[in-house]
Scaffold this motif. Structure first.
Motif, short mmCIF file in Angstrom:
data_model
loop_
_atom_site.label_atom_id
_atom_site.label_comp_id
_atom_site.label_asym_id
_atom_site.label_seq_id
_atom_site.Cartn_x
_atom_site.Cartn_y
_atom_site.Cartn_z
N MET A 1 51.45 45.59 89.25
CA MET A 1 50.05 45.30 89.05
C MET A 1 49.90 44.40 87.84
SD MET A 1 46.98 47.98 88.30
CE MET A 1 46.21 48.08 89.88
N PRO A 2 49.14 43.29 87.98
CA PRO A 2 48.98 42.40 86.84
C PRO A 2 48.18 43.06 85.73
CG PRO A 2 47.63 41.68 88.69
CD PRO A 2 48.45 42.84 89.15
N SER A 3 48.50 42.66 84.52
CA SER A 3 47.76 43.21 83.39
C SER A 3 46.40 42.53 83.30
CB SER A 3 48.53 43.04 82.09
OG SER A 3 48.69 41.68 81.82
N VAL A 4 45.43 43.26 82.79
CA VAL A 4 44.09 42.72 82.62
C VAL A 4 43.94 42.21 81.20
CG1 VAL A 4 41.63 43.29 82.66
CG2 VAL A 4 43.17 44.31 84.35
N VAL A 5 43.50 40.98 81.08
CA VAL A 5 43.28 40.39 79.77
C VAL A 5 41.83 40.63 79.39
CG1 VAL A 5 43.27 38.24 78.45
CG2 VAL A 5 45.01 38.62 80.21
N ARG A 6 41.64 41.17 78.20
CA ARG A 6 40.29 41.42 77.72
C ARG A 6 40.13 40.83 76.34
NH1 ARG A 6 38.66 47.33 77.93
NH2 ARG A 6 38.20 47.42 75.74
N PRO A 7 39.06 40.05 76.14
CA PRO A 7 38.84 39.45 74.83
C PRO A 7 38.68 40.50 73.73
CG PRO A 7 37.42 38.45 76.48
CD PRO A 7 38.06 39.65 77.12
N ALA A 8 39.11 40.16 72.55
CA ALA A 8 38.98 41.06 71.40
C ALA A 8 37.51 41.37 71.17
CB ALA A 8 39.58 40.41 70.16
N GLY A 9 37.23 42.61 70.89
CA GLY A 9 35.87 43.03 70.57
C GLY A 9 34.99 43.32 71.77
N GLN A 10 35.49 43.10 72.97
CA GLN A 10 34.67 43.39 74.15
C GLN A 10 34.65 44.90 74.37
OE1 GLN A 10 35.91 42.53 78.34
NE2 GLN A 10 34.30 40.98 78.11
N PRO A 11 33.45 45.49 74.40
CA PRO A 11 33.36 46.94 74.59
C PRO A 11 33.92 47.41 75.94
CG PRO A 11 31.27 46.03 73.82
CD PRO A 11 32.14 44.87 74.19
N ASP A 12 34.43 48.63 75.96
CA ASP A 12 34.97 49.21 77.19
C ASP A 12 33.95 49.20 78.32
OD1 ASP A 12 37.37 49.71 75.88
OD2 ASP A 12 36.94 51.84 75.54
N LEU A 13 32.70 49.55 78.01
CA LEU A 13 31.67 49.59 79.06
C LEU A 13 31.43 48.22 79.68
CD1 LEU A 13 28.89 52.07 77.87
CD2 LEU A 13 30.39 52.29 79.86
N VAL A 14 31.58 47.17 78.91
CA VAL A 14 31.40 45.82 79.44
C VAL A 14 32.53 45.50 80.42
CG1 VAL A 14 31.37 43.36 78.85
CG2 VAL A 14 30.07 45.01 77.48
N ALA A 15 33.74 45.85 80.06
CA ALA A 15 34.88 45.64 80.96
C ALA A 15 34.71 46.45 82.24
CB ALA A 15 36.18 46.01 80.25
N GLU A 16 34.23 47.69 82.11
CA GLU A 16 33.99 48.53 83.28
C GLU A 16 32.88 47.94 84.15
OE1 GLU A 16 33.41 52.59 81.93
OE2 GLU A 16 35.10 52.35 80.55
N ALA A 17 31.83 47.43 83.53
CA ALA A 17 30.73 46.81 84.27
C ALA A 17 31.23 45.59 85.04
CB ALA A 17 29.60 46.41 83.32
N ALA A 18 32.10 44.81 84.42
CA ALA A 18 32.64 43.64 85.10
C ALA A 18 33.42 44.04 86.35
CB ALA A 18 33.53 42.85 84.14
N LYS A 19 34.14 45.15 86.27
CA LYS A 19 34.89 45.64 87.43
C LYS A 19 33.95 46.11 88.54
CE LYS A 19 38.86 47.20 84.78
NZ LYS A 19 39.58 48.38 84.28
#
Length: 115
Positions: free
Chosen positions: A1-19
């Motif tokens: 499974m490819p790793s997910v790149v997340r910008p520094a400082g991006q809140p967890d909830l924002v990453a979850e919302a994007a998914k």
């Protein structure tokens, strides 16, 4: 499974919302659940999605707690799916805050003037 790149400082909830909201099939399922709880067959009918595609995305939405499922004992083993409105609202709020926090007014558009 490819790793997910997340910008520094991006809140967890924002990453979850994007998914949750960053997939057109998932959005279609969430939209279909606005009409109320539904069995998988109902969701196939409401969305026009193939059952296999719908099932895979329902599994993902359940794992992200955006959709919940309850077994219907009176109807055998079918699962009744419904949107987890509290979770969806929390994700949308986090996304809105992240994207629009510094925007002066919600109705204003940003204009780029030609040079």
């Amino acid at each position: 499974m490819p790793s997910v790149v997340r910008p520094a400082g991006q809140p967890d909830l924002v990453a979850e919302a994007a998914k949750v909201f960053g997939n057109t099939v998932r959005l279609s399922i969430i939209n279909a659940l606005r009409q109320g709880p539904a069995l998988r067959a109902d969701l196939v009918e409401r969305t026009g999605l193939p059952a296999k595609t719908l099932g895979a995305q329902l599994t993902e939405l359940e794992a992200m707690n955006a959709v919940k499922a309850e077994a219907q004992q009176s109807r055998g083993r079918p699962m009744l799916y419904y949107a987890n409105h509290a979770r969806l609202e929390r994700l949308l709020s986090a996304l809105t805050q992240y994207v629009l926090a510094d925007v002066p007014s919600a109705g204003a558009e940003t204009r780029i003037e030609p040079h």
